[in-house]
Design a protein around this motif. Structure first.
Motif, PDB file in Angstrom:
ATOM      1  N   VAL A 187       0.826  -1.202   0.000  1.00  0.00           N
ATOM      2  CA  VAL A 187       0.000   0.000   0.000  1.00  0.00           C
ATOM      3  C   VAL A 187       0.863   1.256   0.000  1.00  0.00           C
ATOM      4  CG1 VAL A 187      -1.662   1.322   1.363  1.00  0.00           C
ATOM      5  CG2 VAL A 187      -2.004  -1.125   1.007  1.00  0.00           C
TER       6      VAL A 187
ATOM      7  N   ILE B  39       0.684   4.133  -2.862  1.00  0.00           N
ATOM      8  CA  ILE B  39       0.516   5.549  -2.547  1.00  0.00           C
ATOM      9  C   ILE B  39       1.650   6.363  -3.179  1.00  0.00           C
ATOM     10  CG2 ILE B  39       0.571   7.238  -0.669  1.00  0.00           C
ATOM     11  CD1 ILE B  39      -0.869   5.091   1.057  1.00  0.00           C
TER      12      ILE B  39
ATOM     13  N   MET C 137      -5.566   7.031  -3.746  1.00  0.00           N
ATOM     14  CA  MET C 137      -4.875   6.528  -2.557  1.00  0.00           C
ATOM     15  C   MET C 137      -3.868   7.553  -2.041  1.00  0.00           C
ATOM     16  SD  MET C 137      -4.403   2.457  -3.351  1.00  0.00           S
ATOM     17  CE  MET C 137      -3.801   2.059  -1.713  1.00  0.00           C
TER      18      MET C 137
ATOM     19  N   ALA D 142      -9.034   0.419  -3.958  1.00  0.00           N
ATOM     20  CA  ALA D 142      -8.359   1.540  -3.304  1.00  0.00           C
ATOM     21  C   ALA D 142      -8.794   1.720  -1.853  1.00  0.00           C
ATOM     22  CB  ALA D 142      -8.615   2.827  -4.096  1.00  0.00           C
TER      23      ALA D 142
ATOM     24  N   TYR E 109      -6.548   0.863   1.524  1.00  0.00           N
ATOM     25  CA  TYR E 109      -6.118   1.997   2.332  1.00  0.00           C
ATOM     26  C   TYR E 109      -6.652   1.897   3.755  1.00  0.00           C
ATOM     27  CZ  TYR E 109      -5.389   6.611   4.177  1.00  0.00           C
ATOM     28  OH  TYR E 109      -4.998   7.640   4.998  1.00  0.00           O
TER      29      TYR E 109
END
Length: 312
Positions: A10, A14, A87, A253, A257
């Motif tokens: 993640v 990002i 994100m 997404a 997140y």
């Protein structure tokens, strides 16, 4: 295959979203144009395999080649940036705004269409010998795809529109999962294998991908398909883009997140949450407890170590 854990995955996603939002207009357009072109070539290849062998499953098995190539080269698809940019915005990266996200989406959409339309023209020339003869079997098949996925939906009215939208949602659930899979492995064989599975699934099940359709439907119009540009826009492209956006956000997404991207609150052995000091504390600060007396303090990992794999 070296595996990147979800927390680090993640972070990498990002980082990728942030870099794409700040990318120059020229680079964004070039990468999006080539992404749309490569995916369109893969779609033409898959249709050719299906028509010549009579085996749709084989065409679906081979279609992910184009997706793998474009992501290994760092090119962009609208379905991917639908996930990565938001994100970075959710993570509150400095300078990342809704306006920047929308700008990135618009440029990638334009580039994808330019690439897909270019391949549509080139393939139409190939299957008609420069428009000197009627289209061959592959050309006829592409024309019929365009008819079935426009006026075919229109015949069912609101139910057809709902079906089209849901197919767009399910498509980008799988495709955006493929985007994540491109970052979950560090070596090329691992990336290829991880991307292959969700992309093969969406193609064989007939879900609606906005960039693939940017190739199939203009090709169908060039090759004599019995539908109009308005049919294409209203009864395919626009609902498909919206469905792709919703699917990428809701199923990829936001879940990733929420469970891996937000700063977590560490818990004591007794199970009670222990709040960190100050609002601006980093993840490393939150997860570091004061060492016992006489114990050496272990330094926190650097940002580069936390990011794991490089973005494709």
């Amino acid at each position: 295959m070296s595996y990147v854990k979800p927390n680090d995955l993640v972070t990498t996603m990002i980082d990728a979203g942030e870099s794409k939002i700040f990318m120059s207009t020229r680079d964004t357009l070039v990468r999006a144009t080539m992404g749309g072109a490569l995916l369109s070539m893969a779609a033409a290849f898959a249709v050719t395999v299906t028509v010549t062998t009579g085996m749709p499953l084989l065409g679906a098995v081979l279609f992910p080649v184009g997706f793998i190539l474009l992501y290994l080269l760092g090119y962009d698809l609208l379905t991917g940036v639908f996930v990565l940019g938001p994100m970075a915005w959710l993570a509150k990266r400095p300078g990342v705004t809704i306006g920047g996200v929308l700008r990135n989406w618009g440029l990638v959409f334009l580039g994808n269409f330019l690439g897909a339309f270019t391949v549509a023209i080139l393939m139409a020339v190939v299957v008609t010998y420069g428009f000197s003869v009627p289209p061959n079997e592959v050309g006829e098949a592409i024309g019929h795809i365009g008819e079935g996925r426009t006026v075919g939906y229109a015949e069912h009215g609101a139910a057809g529109m709902l079906t089209l939208f849901i197919r767009g949602v399910l498509c980008n659930w799988m495709v955006s999962t493929g985007v994540a899979m491109a970052m979950i492995a560090k070596d090329v064989p691992g990336k290829a294998l991880a991307m292959w599975m969700p992309i093969m699934l969406f193609f064989f099940m007939g879900f609606e991908h906005s960039i693939v359709n940017m190739f199939l439907f203009p090709s169908g119009l060039l090759l004599g398909g019995d539908f109009t540009i308005m049919d294409y826009l209203v009864w395919n492209e626009i609902p498909t883009v919206v469905g792709n956006l919703v699917g990428g956000l809701i199923f990829t997404a936001i879940p990733l997140y929420l469970t891996y991207g937000r700063p977590s609150v560490p818990r004591t052995p007794g199970g009670r949450a222990k709040r960190s000091r100050g609002k601006g504390a980093s993840n490393a600060d939150r997860n570091t407890q004061a060492p016992a007396a006489g114990t050496a303090r272990v330094p926190a990992a650097s940002d580069a170590e936390l990011q794991g794999a490089a973005t494709p």
